[in-house]
Design a protein around this motif. Sequence first.
Motif: not given
Length: 302
Positions: A166-183, A246-247, A258-263
């Motif tokens: 019952d929804m309509e959408a207009r897509a305009f890209g993609e995004e890849q998710l991944a797990p992240y944690c502190a360094a 987290c994802f 960029a600062k190497g605080k998260v992987r």
Amino acid sequence: MERSVLRTRTHPNLVDHLEAFVTVHEAGSFSAAARVLGRAVSSISYSVAQLETHCGFELLSRGSGQVSLTERGRAVFAEARTVVDNARRFSAHARLLESGEETRLRVLVDVLFPRQRLNAALLAFGARHSRARIQLFNSSLNSMWTDLRQGEYDLAMALTGAIPSDMEARAFGEEQLAPYCAATHRLASVKGPVPAGAFQAERQIYYIGDPTIDVERVGRVFSTDIWTVDDVEQIRRLVLAGAGWCFGADFTFEEELAKGKVRRINCADPKFHPVRNIGVVWPLERPPGILGKSFIEFCCKP
């Protein structure tokens, strides 16, 4: 006594008289104000005189072709300016409503939606529709569709693999998710791709927008130790502090990466790196209006 009572009443042409008063001061003369407002000089003079009579004191000092605010005129000028500005906004709003154009756009934003894309669209939209009001609300998939159906929101910025029928959408890209944690987190020290089983023993920090919902995203829980939070920034801070993983997407921790605080954790299981469409969604029974269509076009620009 009678005169005092009369002054408490609103003059029937008060806004017109205030506009004349404000414009005379800002334009510098009665003739200049007449040109700005498209009125006769005599009409401007009459309005100011009527306003002064209503107030019971002079607002402008006239002399040698120039005008200036009197002491009392200065005291009330800011209030007069506010009334005039509000009246002009009211008129502009009414004209938009008469033409059938909305003046407010209420948008649900998936907590994982790429903010750079959204911000660029908002800036362009704001420049085109300077009088439109945007309202943004954080959301997530399990509550987003219900919120849209109830009619309290106009559009949703979604990151999803599929949408309801019952929804309509207009897509305009993609995004890849991944797990992240502190360094400094244990998962960050694992050499090579991290096995899926390693995540089960580590705390997962998860977005929950509704206290009545235990799990927001089906298939996105991989740990037996889960903390739920209803604030994206708090999730970021907990991950940075080493409280868990987290994802997210790269934009979620752009500066920290960029600062190497998260992987960004590479997992051998592809379920940990899903690719999702990003786009705008709306209910089929309530298609976007003029503002909504304009906003969608700005979102779809590369």
